[in-house]
Scaffold this motif. Structure first.
Motif, short mmCIF file in Angstrom:
data_model
loop_
_atom_site.label_atom_id
_atom_site.label_comp_id
_atom_site.label_asym_id
_atom_site.label_seq_id
_atom_site.Cartn_x
_atom_site.Cartn_y
_atom_site.Cartn_z
N ASP A 184 -11.43 12.77 -19.65
CA ASP A 184 -11.28 12.66 -21.20
C ASP A 184 -10.34 13.66 -21.94
O ASP A 184 -9.92 14.41 -22.21
CB ASP A 184 -12.95 13.23 -21.82
CG ASP A 184 -13.04 12.53 -23.49
OD1 ASP A 184 -13.51 11.25 -23.62
OD2 ASP A 184 -14.22 12.86 -23.98
N HIS A 215 -9.67 13.76 -26.85
CA HIS A 215 -9.67 14.31 -28.41
C HIS A 215 -8.81 14.69 -28.78
O HIS A 215 -8.06 15.80 -28.06
CB HIS A 215 -11.17 15.18 -28.15
CG HIS A 215 -12.73 14.71 -27.77
ND1 HIS A 215 -13.03 13.85 -29.28
CD2 HIS A 215 -12.73 14.27 -26.53
CE1 HIS A 215 -14.40 13.71 -28.44
NE2 HIS A 215 -13.99 13.17 -26.90
N HIS A 274 -17.47 17.09 -21.49
CA HIS A 274 -17.47 15.50 -21.54
C HIS A 274 -16.94 14.61 -20.34
O HIS A 274 -17.37 14.53 -20.30
CB HIS A 274 -17.05 14.75 -22.72
CG HIS A 274 -17.12 15.07 -23.81
ND1 HIS A 274 -17.14 14.24 -25.07
CD2 HIS A 274 -18.44 15.77 -24.49
CE1 HIS A 274 -17.22 15.12 -26.67
NE2 HIS A 274 -18.77 15.67 -26.21
MG MG Z 1 -15.41 12.72 -25.30
#
Ligand code: MG
Length: 398
Positions: free
Chosen positions: A240, A242, A274
């Motif tokens: 993941d 961000h 995540h």
């Molecule tokens: Mg995420």
């Protein structure tokens, strides 16, 4: 001697909270009805299996029984009627030309029926025209009105009736014809009403009707026990990214981390949790975090991401498995992860309800290269190793 199994699965009930009838829901990656059908189809003493399904369920039935038709003895399904009794009568009619001497009539939702019980019924049918699997009533019984106890009920002479109920074919067909238009609870009652003596054999506590969500978890525990404690290893990976933005707190591994910027996202944007959630979902082939917690759903706006990770860990436990280890790598130039590492491991272990020595957390930079190197965002990747009860591998992908 030819023996049929007649499986009644005409229910339209969706009581388990899904939008398909419960007999088509997956129990450990296999539809309930397929488990029921296979129990009879692969039993040496059963020659043909007839299913009775609800109107409009042909496609669901076909999907649930892929690969079971050719040469295995599963007949085309018949559509049931307005009551269980009517559905059984229609199923018996469909078996009229199958040349069978005996029939075992079974509830489709009792997916954990085992070979020994089927054999017990068949053995008893050698001697008797009708056989009922029964369990003792252990708890004391009370009659109530609303929530008020009215009186006690003597449990002497009472048993709990299960299926499969076995019958000599001609006898039960005649009994059903005599009972047409009535609404009897099961086929043993119909046999008794027609004067057929019904004997009991011991039932099986694991052979319960799967009707509510808790039953699914109980059923998975039974399957795990039947796997004899044999576990297999599954692995999943997660990744993941961000974006780092001003005016957001930074959450990593479920902890607030002091930093000049934080991660942008729908939830608290905890990139590490995540990636971990996706790794665990991957290990049990349960889709990804977006399937379970869509970013379009306002419920997940600003929520703490430990909810997602707890959910994924819960899926593993529901399958009677456990998380063996997780290995997480956080990729960023800043902040420094090492000072937080032990607290992060403890926090993740706490969320997953596993020992901290099963939780590895590492960090790396990308030598100032790429988006992480320019500090535009933080990336995380994770591997989860999970132990699940062994399931026989079937070639049909179910
Ligand atoms: Mg995420």
């Amino acid at each position: 001697m030819r023996t049929a199994a007649l499986i009644v699965a005409a229910g339209r009930g969706t009581r388990l909270g899904a939008d398909v009838p419960k007999q088509y829901l997956d129990l450990l990656n296999k539809p309930l009805l397929r488990r029921t059908v296979e129990a009879f189809l692969f039993h040496a003493e059963i020659d043909v299996v007839q299913t009775v399904i609800g109107a409009g369920q042909d496609d669901l039935h076909a999907a649930a029984t892929v690969g079971l038709h050719d040469g295995l003895g599963l007949l085309s399904p018949v559509t049931g009627g307005g009551s269980r009794q009517e559905s059984v009568a229609l199923g018996l009619a469909a078996l009229a030309d199958a040349g069978v001497d005996r029939v075992l009539i079974h509830d489709g939702a009792r997916a954990l029926v085992d070979a020994d019980l089927i054999s017990r019924i068949c053995r008893a049918l050698d001697e008797h025209p009708a056989v009922l699997p029964a369990l003792p009533v252990v708890d004391s019984l009370r009659r109530v009105q609303g929530d008020q106890v009215v009186d006690g009920v003597d449990r002497t002479g009472l048993v709990r009736a299960q299926t499969p109920q076995g019958f000599h074919f001609g006898a039960i067909v005649a009994a059903h014809q005599a009972a047409a238009g009535q609404d009897m609870t099961d086929d043993a009652a119909i046999a008794v009403a027609d004067g057929i003596p019904v004997v009991t054999v011991p039932g099986d506590e694991d052979n319960f009707k799967i009707t509510v969500q808790d039953d699914m978890a109980r059923a998975e525990r039974v399957l795990a026990r039947r796997a004899g404690g044999m576990m297999e290893t599954r692995t999943g990976s997660g990744f993941d990214v961000h974006r780092l933005v001003a005016d957001r707190p930074l959450m990593l591994c479920g902890l607030p981390i002091a930093h000049t910027r934080g991660l942008a996202g729908h939830s608290d944007a905890d990139v590490a949790l995540h990636a971990l959630t996706d790794a665990i979902l991957g290990a049990v082939a349960a889709g990804d975090i977006g399937d379970h917690f869509p970013p379009t759903d306002d419920r997940w706006r600003g929520v703490s991401s430990d909810i997602f990770l707890r959910y994924a860990a819960g899926l593993v436990r529901l399958r009677a498995g456990h998380i063996t280890s997780i290995d997480l790598t956080i990729i960023c130039e800043a902040p420094k992860i090492k000072p937080h590492r032990d607290a992060m491991r403890a926090r993740v272990a706490d969320i997953l309800e596993i020992n901290v020595d099963r939780v590895s957390i590492k960090a790396t930079t990308t030598e100032r290269l790429g988006f992480t190197g320019r500090a535009e965002g933080i990336a995380a990747q994770a591997i989860a190793t999970v132990a699940l009860p062994c399931e026989p591998i079937t070639l049909t992908g179910r």
